[in-house]
Design a protein around this motif. Structure first.
Motif, PDB file in Angstrom:
ATOM      1  N   ASP A  93       0.853  -1.189   0.000  1.00 19.10           N
ATOM      2  CA  ASP A  93       0.000   0.000   0.000  1.00 19.10           C
ATOM      3  C   ASP A  93       0.885   1.234   0.000  1.00 19.10           C
ATOM      4  OD1 ASP A  93       0.620   0.771   2.810  1.00 19.10           O
ATOM      5  OD2 ASP A  93      -0.480  -1.061   3.289  1.00 19.10           O
ATOM      6  N   ASP A  94       0.257   2.396  -0.050  1.00 19.47           N
ATOM      7  CA  ASP A  94       1.013   3.650  -0.111  1.00 19.47           C
ATOM      8  C   ASP A  94       1.263   4.272   1.257  1.00 19.47           C
ATOM      9  OD1 ASP A  94       1.230   3.554  -2.880  1.00 19.47           O
ATOM     10  OD2 ASP A  94      -0.718   4.526  -3.154  1.00 19.47           O
ATOM     11  N   GLY A  95       0.882   3.572   2.310  1.00 20.63           N
ATOM     12  CA  GLY A  95       1.180   4.072   3.641  1.00 20.63           C
ATOM     13  C   GLY A  95      -0.057   4.359   4.465  1.00 20.63           C
ATOM     14  N   PRO A  96       0.156   4.722   5.720  1.00 19.72           N
ATOM     15  CA  PRO A  96      -0.954   4.931   6.652  1.00 19.72           C
ATOM     16  C   PRO A  96      -1.501   6.351   6.631  1.00 19.72           C
ATOM     17  CG  PRO A  96       1.106   5.098   7.827  1.00 19.72           C
ATOM     18  CD  PRO A  96       1.461   4.804   6.396  1.00 19.72           C
ATOM     19  N   VAL A  97      -2.746   6.459   7.049  1.00 19.42           N
ATOM     20  CA  VAL A  97      -3.416   7.737   7.228  1.00 19.42           C
ATOM     21  C   VAL A  97      -4.064   7.723   8.599  1.00 19.42           C
ATOM     22  CG1 VAL A  97      -5.365   9.176   6.484  1.00 19.42           C
ATOM     23  CG2 VAL A  97      -3.874   8.127   4.785  1.00 19.42           C
ATOM     24  N   VAL A  98      -3.990   8.838   9.314  1.00 12.49           N
ATOM     25  CA  VAL A  98      -4.674   8.967  10.598  1.00 12.49           C
ATOM     26  C   VAL A  98      -5.598  10.170  10.523  1.00 12.49           C
ATOM     27  CG1 VAL A  98      -4.426   9.361  13.075  1.00 12.49           C
ATOM     28  CG2 VAL A  98      -2.787   7.896  11.886  1.00 12.49           C
ATOM     29  N   ASP A  99      -6.880   9.930  10.709  1.00  7.93           N
ATOM     30  CA  ASP A  99      -7.867  11.005  10.715  1.00  7.93           C
ATOM     31  C   ASP A  99      -8.207  11.356  12.156  1.00  7.93           C
ATOM     32  OD1 ASP A  99      -8.101  10.958   7.909  1.00  7.93           O
ATOM     33  OD2 ASP A  99      -9.458   9.254   8.034  1.00  7.93           O
ATOM     34  N   VAL A 100      -8.631  12.591  12.377  1.00  6.77           N
ATOM     35  CA  VAL A 100      -8.968  13.034  13.731  1.00  6.77           C
ATOM     36  C   VAL A 100     -10.303  13.774  13.709  1.00  6.77           C
ATOM     37  CG1 VAL A 100      -7.597  15.148  13.446  1.00  6.77           C
ATOM     38  CG2 VAL A 100      -8.193  14.367  15.737  1.00  6.77           C
ATOM     39  N   GLU A 116     -12.471  16.089  16.411  1.00  6.18           N
ATOM     40  CA  GLU A 116     -12.394  16.761  17.699  1.00  6.18           C
ATOM     41  C   GLU A 116     -13.761  17.295  18.122  1.00  6.18           C
ATOM     42  OE1 GLU A 116      -8.312  18.984  16.470  1.00  6.18           O
ATOM     43  OE2 GLU A 116      -9.063  19.393  18.484  1.00  6.18           O
ATOM     44  N   THR A 117     -14.076  17.125  19.388  1.00  6.99           N
ATOM     45  CA  THR A 117     -15.236  17.767  19.988  1.00  6.99           C
ATOM     46  C   THR A 117     -14.752  18.485  21.246  1.00  6.99           C
ATOM     47  OG1 THR A 117     -15.937  16.014  21.522  1.00  6.99           O
ATOM     48  CG2 THR A 117     -16.604  15.784  19.220  1.00  6.99           C
ATOM     49  N   SER A 118     -15.670  19.083  21.967  1.00  3.29           N
ATOM     50  CA  SER A 118     -15.288  19.789  23.194  1.00  3.29           C
ATOM     51  C   SER A 118     -14.882  18.827  24.296  1.00  3.29           C
ATOM     52  CB  SER A 118     -16.444  20.666  23.683  1.00  3.29           C
ATOM     53  OG  SER A 118     -17.581  19.859  23.970  1.00  3.29           O
ATOM     54  N   GLU A 119     -15.250  17.545  24.184  1.00  4.67           N
ATOM     55  CA  GLU A 119     -14.976  16.579  25.240  1.00  4.67           C
ATOM     56  C   GLU A 119     -14.118  15.397  24.818  1.00  4.67           C
ATOM     57  OE1 GLU A 119     -18.260  15.375  27.690  1.00  4.67           O
ATOM     58  OE2 GLU A 119     -19.453  17.104  27.099  1.00  4.67           O
ATOM     59  N   SER A 120     -13.872  15.226  23.523  1.00  5.26           N
ATOM     60  CA  SER A 120     -13.134  14.057  23.065  1.00  5.26           C
ATOM     61  C   SER A 120     -12.343  14.351  21.801  1.00  5.26           C
ATOM     62  CB  SER A 120     -14.086  12.881  22.820  1.00  5.26           C
ATOM     63  OG  SER A 120     -15.021  13.209  21.808  1.00  5.26           O
ATOM     64  N   VAL A 121     -11.349  13.472  21.548  1.00  8.63           N
ATOM     65  CA  VAL A 121     -10.584  13.483  20.307  1.00  8.63           C
ATOM     66  C   VAL A 121     -10.548  12.038  19.819  1.00  8.63           C
ATOM     67  CG1 VAL A 121      -8.323  13.852  19.248  1.00  8.63           C
ATOM     68  CG2 VAL A 121      -9.177  15.471  20.954  1.00  8.63           C
ATOM     69  N   VAL A 122     -11.101  11.779  18.636  1.00 15.51           N
ATOM     70  CA  VAL A 122     -11.206  10.420  18.117  1.00 15.51           C
ATOM     71  C   VAL A 122     -10.219  10.236  16.967  1.00 15.51           C
ATOM     72  CG1 VAL A 122     -12.747   8.636  17.234  1.00 15.51           C
ATOM     73  CG2 VAL A 122     -13.663  10.442  18.716  1.00 15.51           C
ATOM     74  N   LEU A 123      -9.339   9.226  17.089  1.00 13.77           N
ATOM     75  CA  LEU A 123      -8.367   8.922  16.047  1.00 13.77           C
ATOM     76  C   LEU A 123      -8.819   7.700  15.254  1.00 13.77           C
ATOM     77  CD1 LEU A 123      -4.975   9.315  17.948  1.00 13.77           C
ATOM     78  CD2 LEU A 123      -6.209  11.026  16.603  1.00 13.77           C
ATOM     79  N   SER A 124      -8.690   7.781  13.933  1.00 12.40           N
ATOM     80  CA  SER A 124      -9.042   6.679  13.040  1.00 12.40           C
ATOM     81  C   SER A 124      -7.840   6.371  12.156  1.00 12.40           C
ATOM     82  CB  SER A 124     -10.230   7.052  12.156  1.00 12.40           C
ATOM     83  OG  SER A 124     -11.317   7.540  12.908  1.00 12.40           O
ATOM     84  N   ALA A 125      -7.394   5.110  12.139  1.00 16.77           N
ATOM     85  CA  ALA A 125      -6.244   4.715  11.336  1.00 16.77           C
ATOM     86  C   ALA A 125      -6.691   3.885  10.145  1.00 16.77           C
ATOM     87  CB  ALA A 125      -5.263   3.911  12.171  1.00 16.77           C
ATOM     88  N   SER A 126      -6.072   4.107   9.006  1.00 16.19           N
ATOM     89  CA  SER A 126      -6.357   3.330   7.803  1.00 16.19           C
ATOM     90  C   SER A 126      -5.141   3.402   6.890  1.00 16.19           C
ATOM     91  CB  SER A 126      -7.604   3.858   7.096  1.00 16.19           C
ATOM     92  OG  SER A 126      -7.434   5.223   6.765  1.00 16.19           O
ATOM     93  N   VAL A 127      -5.211   2.710   5.751  1.00 13.35           N
ATOM     94  CA  VAL A 127      -4.123   2.751   4.773  1.00 13.35           C
ATOM     95  C   VAL A 127      -4.699   3.201   3.440  1.00 13.35           C
ATOM     96  CG1 VAL A 127      -2.727   1.007   5.925  1.00 13.35           C
ATOM     97  CG2 VAL A 127      -4.425   0.297   4.233  1.00 13.35           C
ATOM     98  N   ARG A 137       5.947   6.953  11.317  1.00 12.89           N
ATOM     99  CA  ARG A 137       5.513   8.009  12.219  1.00 12.89           C
ATOM    100  C   ARG A 137       4.517   8.928  11.525  1.00 12.89           C
ATOM    101  NH1 ARG A 137      10.674  10.277  15.641  1.00 12.89           N
ATOM    102  NH2 ARG A 137      11.770   8.286  15.904  1.00 12.89           N
ATOM    103  N   VAL A 138       3.474   9.274  12.245  1.00  9.03           N
ATOM    104  CA  VAL A 138       2.459  10.201  11.754  1.00  9.03           C
ATOM    105  C   VAL A 138       2.181  11.215  12.857  1.00  9.03           C
ATOM    106  CG1 VAL A 138       0.107  10.446  10.885  1.00  9.03           C
ATOM    107  CG2 VAL A 138       1.411   8.371  10.372  1.00  9.03           C
ATOM    108  N   THR A 139       2.190  12.479  12.521  1.00 10.98           N
ATOM    109  CA  THR A 139       1.883  13.524  13.493  1.00 10.98           C
ATOM    110  C   THR A 139       0.472  14.042  13.267  1.00 10.98           C
ATOM    111  OG1 THR A 139       4.184  14.209  13.737  1.00 10.98           O
ATOM    112  CG2 THR A 139       2.507  15.804  14.377  1.00 10.98           C
ATOM    113  N   VAL A 140      -0.345  13.964  14.299  1.00 10.19           N
ATOM    114  CA  VAL A 140      -1.722  14.438  14.255  1.00 10.19           C
ATOM    115  C   VAL A 140      -1.773  15.797  14.940  1.00 10.19           C
ATOM    116  CG1 VAL A 140      -4.102  13.972  14.946  1.00 10.19           C
ATOM    117  CG2 VAL A 140      -2.579  12.086  14.326  1.00 10.19           C
ATOM    118  N   LYS A 141      -2.125  16.830  14.201  1.00 10.95           N
ATOM    119  CA  LYS A 141      -2.244  18.180  14.740  1.00 10.95           C
ATOM    120  C   LYS A 141      -3.659  18.404  15.250  1.00 10.95           C
ATOM    121  CE  LYS A 141       1.946  19.439  13.469  1.00 10.95           C
ATOM    122  NZ  LYS A 141       2.997  19.799  14.444  1.00 10.95           N
ATOM    123  N   LEU A 142      -3.780  19.005  16.417  1.00  3.79           N
ATOM    124  CA  LEU A 142      -5.085  19.299  17.000  1.00  3.79           C
ATOM    125  C   LEU A 142      -5.372  20.792  16.886  1.00  3.79           C
ATOM    126  CD1 LEU A 142      -4.910  17.122  20.253  1.00  3.79           C
ATOM    127  CD2 LEU A 142      -5.717  16.470  17.974  1.00  3.79           C
TER     128      LEU A 142
END
Length: 283
Positions: free
Chosen positions: A223-230, A232-243, A259-264
């Motif tokens: 595959d071409d590598g991983p992706v991490v989606d984020v 954000e709400t006022s009470e939570s941060v949900v991370l989703s990983a896929s390729v 390594r993947v950096t997720v910016k908030l």
């Protein structure tokens, strides 16, 4: 929001975990291959956030002691040579001397933001056995004693000072520290995991300003590598990983890590960091 990997594939992850700054090991689900801002990904992340926000589980999470950082702090300048580094990576230790007891004693977790929690202390022997899990005949680190002290680590309620066993290592001027209190009991999440795939998140560390999380994201050889989606709400941060993507040719069964950096959009604070696949807080 799509965030692509920003470093080459990472090998020897277990042996290097203690040296990686801001690391969260995140294995992408082999059967859960939605990518980028796919509606299915967004829908699942929103489902998890909606279930957690305002829930009893979230309130319990914020009241308890739930570390999201390394429970081990290495000696300053560790390691002095390659053999000691290999010994720690394999968790090969030997004990030379007596370890103190702490039967029936309690310790206090103190948060920088205020508040504290009193919890039973772990015996020094239990703490030693938790880290000394190696059994091969390779290089070993030698523990010569221990005393009770403190260390600072990241928790679900921000940085906290916690009781710690300070293990003296032969050849080192500063100790190996290990948290001496166990986390609060695991919570029952208010949402079930997805039926397909598996996501395993470990070794969480958050940037000091709370505005980013760096992860190790798993992917395959074709595959071409991983992706991490984020999300954000006022009470939570949900991370989703896929390729993303596919490559032609024979594929191996290797798990590659990048390594993947997720910016908030704002500091994590006391928001719950969640795994979209399992619906649970990141351990």
């Amino acid at each position: 929001m799509r965030i692509r990997a920003n470093a080459a594939a990472f090998s020897g992850a277990l042996a290097r975990t203690a040296q990686l700054p801001l690391v969260l090991v995140l294995f992408a689900a082999a059967g859960w291959t939605v990518t980028g801002c796919d509606p299915v990904t967004e829908a699942r992340a929103r489902q998890v956030a909606d279930a957690w926000d305002g829930s009893e589980a979230a309130r319990a999470w914020r009241k308890g002691y739930h570390p999201i950082g390394e429970a081990v702090e290495l000696p300053e300048g560790a390691f002095r040579n390659v053999s000691d580094k290999r010994a720690y990576g394999a968790r090969n230790f030997t004990l030379r001397g007596q370890l103190p007891a702490a039967s029936g004693k309690n310790g206090r977790v103190k948060w920088e933001s205020g508040g504290s929690l009193t919890l039973p202390l772990m015996e020094a022997r239990q703490a030693y056995e938790a880290v000394a899990r190696g059994s091969n005949n390779g290089p070993h680190l030698t523990v010569t004693g221990a005393k009770l002290g403190e260390m600072t680590l990241s928790t679900s309620r921000g940085p906290a000072t916690v009781p710690a066993w300070l293990f003296t290592l032969d050849g080192y001027d500063t100790p190996l520290k290990l948290a001496a209190v166990r986390p609060s009991k695991p919570l029952t999440p208010p949402v079930k995991p997805v039926a397909e795939g598996l996501s395993d998140m470990q070794q969480v560390r958050i940037a000091r300003d709370g505005r980013s999380v760096t992860v190790l994201a798993g992917h395959g050889a074709c595959d071409d590598g991983p992706v991490v989606d984020v999300l954000e709400t006022s009470e939570s941060v949900v991370l989703s990983a896929s390729v993303v993507g596919t490559k032609e040719g024979p594929c191996t069964a290797d798990l590659l890590l990048e390594r993947v950096t997720v910016k908030l959009s704002r500091p994590l604070g006391d928001r719950v960091l969640l795994d979209a696949v399992t619906g649970r807080p990141v351990p």
